[in-house]
Design an enzyme around this catalytic site. Structure first.
Site, PDB file in Angstrom:
ATOM      1  N   LYS A 122      35.655  48.105  45.650  1.00  0.00           N
ATOM      2  CA  LYS A 122      37.107  48.232  45.487  1.00  0.00           C
ATOM      3  C   LYS A 122      37.852  47.285  46.409  1.00  0.00           C
ATOM      4  O   LYS A 122      38.953  46.841  46.094  1.00  0.00           O
ATOM      5  CB  LYS A 122      37.554  49.679  45.723  1.00  0.00           C
ATOM      6  CG  LYS A 122      37.231  50.584  44.556  1.00  0.00           C
ATOM      7  CD  LYS A 122      38.283  51.659  44.340  1.00  0.00           C
ATOM      8  CE  LYS A 122      38.002  52.431  43.066  1.00  0.00           C
ATOM      9  NZ  LYS A 122      38.683  53.712  42.986  1.00  0.00           N
ATOM     10  N   LYS A 204      29.524  49.956  35.013  1.00  0.00           N
ATOM     11  CA  LYS A 204      29.860  51.295  34.510  1.00  0.00           C
ATOM     12  C   LYS A 204      31.191  51.262  33.749  1.00  0.00           C
ATOM     13  O   LYS A 204      32.066  50.430  34.048  1.00  0.00           O
ATOM     14  CB  LYS A 204      29.892  52.320  35.649  1.00  0.00           C
ATOM     15  CG  LYS A 204      31.111  52.279  36.512  1.00  0.00           C
ATOM     16  CD  LYS A 204      31.280  53.563  37.345  1.00  0.00           C
ATOM     17  CE  LYS A 204      32.593  53.448  38.111  1.00  0.00           C
ATOM     18  NZ  LYS A 204      32.975  54.587  38.880  1.00  0.00           N
ATOM     19  N   LYS A 207      37.956  53.493  33.990  1.00  0.00           N
ATOM     20  CA  LYS A 207      39.331  53.511  33.507  1.00  0.00           C
ATOM     21  C   LYS A 207      40.157  52.385  34.117  1.00  0.00           C
ATOM     22  O   LYS A 207      41.244  52.083  33.650  1.00  0.00           O
ATOM     23  CB  LYS A 207      39.994  54.878  33.737  1.00  0.00           C
ATOM     24  CG  LYS A 207      39.811  55.533  35.099  1.00  0.00           C
ATOM     25  CD  LYS A 207      40.383  56.951  35.074  1.00  0.00           C
ATOM     26  CE  LYS A 207      40.135  57.806  36.276  1.00  0.00           C
ATOM     27  NZ  LYS A 207      38.927  58.363  36.645  1.00  0.00           N
TER      28      LYS A 207
HETATM   29  P1  TYM Z   1      36.329  59.650  39.188  1.00  0.00           P
HETATM   30  O1  TYM Z   1      37.709  60.151  39.028  1.00  0.00           O
HETATM   31  O2  TYM Z   1      36.109  58.173  39.243  1.00  0.00           O
HETATM   32  O3  TYM Z   1      35.413  60.208  38.034  1.00  0.00           O
HETATM   33  C1  TYM Z   1      35.331  61.589  37.720  1.00  0.00           C
HETATM   34  C2  TYM Z   1      33.900  61.931  37.366  1.00  0.00           C
HETATM   35  O4  TYM Z   1      33.447  61.106  36.296  1.00  0.00           O
HETATM   36  C3  TYM Z   1      32.214  60.480  36.649  1.00  0.00           C
HETATM   37  N1  TYM Z   1      32.173  59.144  36.025  1.00  0.00           N
HETATM   38  C4  TYM Z   1      31.179  58.714  35.231  1.00  0.00           C
HETATM   39  N2  TYM Z   1      30.052  59.308  34.811  1.00  0.00           N
HETATM   40  C5  TYM Z   1      29.246  58.593  33.988  1.00  0.00           C
HETATM   41  N3  TYM Z   1      29.531  57.339  33.571  1.00  0.00           N
HETATM   42  C6  TYM Z   1      30.650  56.698  33.961  1.00  0.00           C
HETATM   43  N4  TYM Z   1      30.922  55.478  33.522  1.00  0.00           N
HETATM   44  C7  TYM Z   1      31.542  57.398  34.837  1.00  0.00           C
HETATM   45  N5  TYM Z   1      32.731  57.082  35.426  1.00  0.00           N
HETATM   46  C8  TYM Z   1      33.089  58.160  36.145  1.00  0.00           C
HETATM   47  C9  TYM Z   1      32.254  60.374  38.170  1.00  0.00           C
HETATM   48  O5  TYM Z   1      30.963  60.269  38.695  1.00  0.00           O
HETATM   49  C10 TYM Z   1      32.934  61.675  38.537  1.00  0.00           C
HETATM   50  O6  TYM Z   1      31.987  62.720  38.594  1.00  0.00           O
HETATM   51  N6  TYM Z   1      35.466  60.343  44.033  1.00  0.00           N
HETATM   52  C11 TYM Z   1      35.487  60.989  42.746  1.00  0.00           C
HETATM   53  C12 TYM Z   1      36.491  62.124  42.656  1.00  0.00           C
HETATM   54  C13 TYM Z   1      36.319  63.154  43.707  1.00  0.00           C
HETATM   55  C14 TYM Z   1      35.281  64.126  43.797  1.00  0.00           C
HETATM   56  C15 TYM Z   1      35.594  64.907  44.938  1.00  0.00           C
HETATM   57  C16 TYM Z   1      34.164  64.391  43.016  1.00  0.00           C
HETATM   58  C17 TYM Z   1      37.169  63.376  44.734  1.00  0.00           C
HETATM   59  N7  TYM Z   1      36.738  64.426  45.497  1.00  0.00           N
HETATM   60  C18 TYM Z   1      34.788  65.975  45.313  1.00  0.00           C
HETATM   61  C19 TYM Z   1      33.338  65.455  43.394  1.00  0.00           C
HETATM   62  C20 TYM Z   1      33.655  66.234  44.539  1.00  0.00           C
HETATM   63  C21 TYM Z   1      35.867  59.962  41.716  1.00  0.00           C
HETATM   64  O7  TYM Z   1      36.417  58.943  42.011  1.00  0.00           O
HETATM   65  O8  TYM Z   1      35.628  60.345  40.435  1.00  0.00           O
END
Ligand code: TYM
Length: 339
Positions: A122, A204, A207
């Site tokens: 990032k 991956k 969004k």
């Molecule tokens: P975020 O918002 O990027 O994504 C939410 C969830 O979607 C999963 N994900 C994917 N899984 C498979 N293939 C993909 N291409 C893909 N893109 C996203 C992510 O692994 C996630 O599970 N840091 C986290 C948000 C967060 C969080 C937490 C998660 C904040 N605090 C505490 C668990 C526990 C994030 O950016 O997810």
């Protein structure tokens, strides 16, 4: 005479997970995380949050951001999470997240954070805004998890490193004082854990991809989904089979498998002798059917802002009760004078 069983009922295991409202969620978010949340919520005590504090590590347009936070909350309801059963909340409504994150910052080393691959990625893609929040992001995520004494954290494979650091921080604190935090385990589904970009299948699906053809948003209209999958990058072999070097087809097979429950072997068998054109249409139709009910329910929830507000208020209250208990415990151990 039988003695009554006086053993207290074992506490159900707790799961916690969050999703950032940093854009419209993708099929990757859905297959890698959200779809599992619904299944796990029936088995465990679930808490699920819209991670709005995390999202401001990247600049957000205020009006769009407000909208996206509501959309993601509506999406949690649309995938079938029940606000009476699980705790659904907006992260910033529970101040304990920021408070514990600050404390844990002081128990986390600069070197550990510098090794985080998401930070490295990032800070390249947002080179003009490499802020301290972006750097400390995994500590806030550790706070999210540890506040709820979560046993399991269902995430996609990209979050594994963040889970490991949360475990390290928890272990460190527990060793320094006394057992305070449950050590969380990641729950990474066997399927859909890494949905790849349709245009660059070695990256991956995200969004924040500047090329919208690379991802499917959970709110894309059926004809848009069909078009994007038809233009997905594949290879020149023309044979639907899972193999090294066939990233594009492997990705479509794994998406298809998540939506239909078919194994790779069954898919290979069903598409023997058929071209990629037929396969892509089948994948697109499966994705459209998978997302159709989510989209329909989403529209209904977005049309009822008062209900969304109630869900968020009730969720924040329930979440705060658990989170504040942990925060108080931590503050006491560190030596703060409690109010
Ligand atoms: P975020 O918002 O990027 O994504 C939410 C969830 O979607 C999963 N994900 C994917 N899984 C498979 N293939 C993909 N291409 C893909 N893109 C996203 C992510 O692994 C996630 O599970 N840091 C986290 C948000 C967060 C969080 C937490 C998660 C904040 N605090 C505490 C668990 C526990 C994030 O950016 O997810």
């Amino acid at each position: 005479m039988d003695t009554p069983n006086t053993q207290p009922e074992a506490r159900k295991k707790r799961i916690l997970s969050c999703i950032q409202p940093s854009g419209i969620p993708t099929l990757g978010n859905y297959l890698g995380a959200l779809k599992n949340w619904k299944t796990l919520a029936d088995e465990f005590d679930g808490a699920f949050a819209v991670a709005d504090l995390h999202a401001i590590t990247v600049r957000q347009d205020p009006a769009k951001f407000r909208q996206q936070i509501q959309q993601v909350l509506a999406l949690l309801l649309a995938i079938g999470l029940d606000p009476e059963q699980s705790i659904l909340f907006i992260q910033s409504h529970v101040p304990a997240h920021s408070q514990l994150a600050w404390i844990l910052n002081c128990y986390t080393q600069f070197g550990e954070m510098s090794r985080m691959t998401q930070f490295k990625d990032k800070s390249q893609s947002h080179a003009d805004n490499v802020n301290v929040g972006l750097f400390a992001y995994p500590v806030l995520m550790a706070a999210d998890i540890l506040l709820y004494q979560a046993d399991l954290v269902p995430v996609g494979a990209d979050q594994k490193q963040h889970l490991e650091i949360a475990r390290d921080i928890a272990n460190r604190f527990n060793t320094l004082y006394s057992p305070t935090f449950t050590i969380p385990e990641p729950y990474i589904g066997k399927q859909g854990a890494r949905v790849m970009s349709l245009q660059s299948p070695d990256k991956k699906m995200s969004k924040s991809d500047p090329n919208p053809k690379g991802y499917i948003s959970v709110f894309d209209a059926p004809e848009v989904i069909m078009k994007k999958i038809k233009s997905a990058v594949t290879d020149s072999e023309g044979c639907v089979r899972y193999a090294d070097g066939k990233d594009g087809i492997n990705n479509l097979m794994s998406i298809y498998s998540c939506c239909t429950g078919l194994s790779d072997a069954q898919i290979e068998h069903d598409f023997q002798g058929k071209g990629y054109g037929d396969f892509k249409v089948a994948v697109a139709e499966a994705v459209i059917e998978e997302l159709r009910p989510v989209r329909e329910k989403f529209d209904r929830y977005m049309g009822d802002k008062a209900y969304l507000k109630d869900v968020a208020a009730q969720g924040a209250e329930r979440a705060s009760r658990i989170a504040n208990r942990t925060l108080q415990k931590v503050m006491k151990k560190v030596g703060f004078v409690l109010p």
